[in-house]
Motif scaffolding. Structure first.
Motif, PDB file in Angstrom:
ATOM      1  N   ALA A 114       0.716  -1.141  -0.039  1.00 35.17           N
ATOM      2  CA  ALA A 114      -0.033  -0.016  -0.067  1.00 35.17           C
ATOM      3  C   ALA A 114       0.902   1.231   0.042  1.00 35.17           C
ATOM      4  O   ALA A 114       0.289   2.344  -0.442  1.00 35.17           O
ATOM      5  N   GLU A 115       2.099   1.208   0.364  1.00 31.36           N
ATOM      6  CA  GLU A 115       3.214   2.302   0.627  1.00 31.36           C
ATOM      7  C   GLU A 115       3.337   2.894  -0.869  1.00 31.36           C
ATOM      8  O   GLU A 115       3.700   3.996  -0.950  1.00 31.36           O
ATOM      9  N   ASN A 116       3.037   1.970  -1.705  1.00 31.54           N
ATOM     10  CA  ASN A 116       3.468   2.462  -3.192  1.00 31.54           C
ATOM     11  C   ASN A 116       2.201   3.135  -3.991  1.00 31.54           C
ATOM     12  O   ASN A 116       2.599   3.589  -5.119  1.00 31.54           O
ATOM     13  N   TYR A 117       1.116   3.451  -3.383  1.00 28.83           N
ATOM     14  CA  TYR A 117       0.083   3.838  -3.876  1.00 28.83           C
ATOM     15  C   TYR A 117      -0.505   5.061  -3.044  1.00 28.83           C
ATOM     16  O   TYR A 117      -1.266   4.904  -2.127  1.00 28.83           O
ATOM     17  N   PRO A 118       0.005   6.120  -3.226  1.00 34.02           N
ATOM     18  CA  PRO A 118      -0.362   7.392  -2.512  1.00 34.02           C
ATOM     19  C   PRO A 118      -1.981   7.762  -2.572  1.00 34.02           C
ATOM     20  O   PRO A 118      -2.345   8.226  -1.519  1.00 34.02           O
ATOM     21  N   GLN A 119      -2.603   7.410  -3.592  1.00 37.93           N
ATOM     22  CA  GLN A 119      -4.094   7.664  -3.341  1.00 37.93           C
ATOM     23  C   GLN A 119      -4.633   6.777  -2.487  1.00 37.93           C
ATOM     24  O   GLN A 119      -5.715   6.978  -1.826  1.00 37.93           O
ATOM     25  N   LEU A 120      -4.221   5.517  -2.379  1.00 34.56           N
ATOM     26  CA  LEU A 120      -4.574   4.638  -1.477  1.00 34.56           C
ATOM     27  C   LEU A 120      -4.453   5.107  -0.125  1.00 34.56           C
ATOM     28  O   LEU A 120      -5.251   4.976   0.822  1.00 34.56           O
ATOM     29  N   LYS A 121      -2.770   5.335   0.240  1.00 31.94           N
ATOM     30  CA  LYS A 121      -2.509   5.670   1.363  1.00 31.94           C
ATOM     31  C   LYS A 121      -3.448   7.163   1.748  1.00 31.94           C
ATOM     32  O   LYS A 121      -3.903   7.611   3.015  1.00 31.94           O
ATOM     33  N   ALA A 122      -3.821   7.873   0.936  1.00 32.19           N
ATOM     34  CA  ALA A 122      -4.723   9.020   1.242  1.00 32.19           C
ATOM     35  C   ALA A 122      -6.279   8.855   1.459  1.00 32.19           C
ATOM     36  O   ALA A 122      -6.708   9.704   2.143  1.00 32.19           O
TER      37      ALA A 122
END
Length: 206
Positions: A114-122
């Motif tokens: 999940a760290e590789n997906y900024p939109q997911l983290k947001a």
């Protein structure tokens, strides 16, 4: 005659108390209560998995291998009979610990991805699920430590003289316990290489 029986009963109860009977009872109850809390917290973690997988899947559909590992690990945990009796069976407890460790490892891998997906983290939903998961992992650690301590106290009573005589007479036996170091090894999150071979086409959903 009645007073004699009462006196003998009192002497017998006093003897039992002096030989660890009361300690055996209290430590056994502590184990039961601690085990219930362990199961409760592990179930709490398992209940978070479907929503967490769905949320990650919405942003990272091609991470099918990681999503599948989490789904399968959760399914294996869910198929186990998480009963009070499980804690008294060394082989069953070892399998339970191993499967829970594998689920923890799969979840750690998912969070690394999940760290590789900024939109997911947001995503607010993901952040909430992540916070719940982190809190649950902390509660699992606390519950496990309490259970480990309860079993240690009970086993010490069962093995120690003169309470071991009472334990043998009443059928109390040493109980298996969690192996903390083994689960730490099982749960260690692996290094995720985003340049690895393509993920398999198969996927699973809840």
């Amino acid at each position: 005659m009645r007073s004699l029986k009462m006196m003998l009963l009192l002497v017998w109860m006093t003897a039992l108390s002096g030989c660890g009977y009361n300690t055996l009872q209290s430590t056994d109850e502590q184990i039961n209560g601690s085990w219930s809390e362990v199961l409760n917290q592990y179930q709490r973690r398992a209940d978070l998995v479907p929503n967490l997988v769905r949320t990650v899947q919405g942003y990272a559909k091609h991470e099918k291998d990681v999503l599948l590992q989490v789904t399968e690990a959760r399914a294996r945990v869910g198929s186990m009979q998480m009963t009070p009796e499980l804690a008294n069976d060394p082989a069953a407890l070892a399998r339970f610990q191993a499967e829970q460790g594998k689920l923890g490892s799969a979840l750690s891998r998912l969070l690394v991805v999940a760290e590789n997906y900024p939109q997911l983290k947001a995503d607010a939903g993901f952040r909430d699920l992540q916070a719940q998961l982190e809190g649950t992992e902390n509660r699992i650690a606390v519950a496990r430590n309490r259970y480990i301590k309860a079993v240690q106290d009970y086993n010490l009573t069962v093995r120690s003289f003169p309470s071991n005589l009472t334990a043998m007479a009443l059928g109390y036996k040493v109980k298996p316990n969690f192996s903390v170091e083994n689960e730490k090894a099982i749960s260690a999150a692996p290094t995720v290489d985003f340049g690895s071979s393509p993920a398999p086409a198969a996927s699973a959903a809840y």
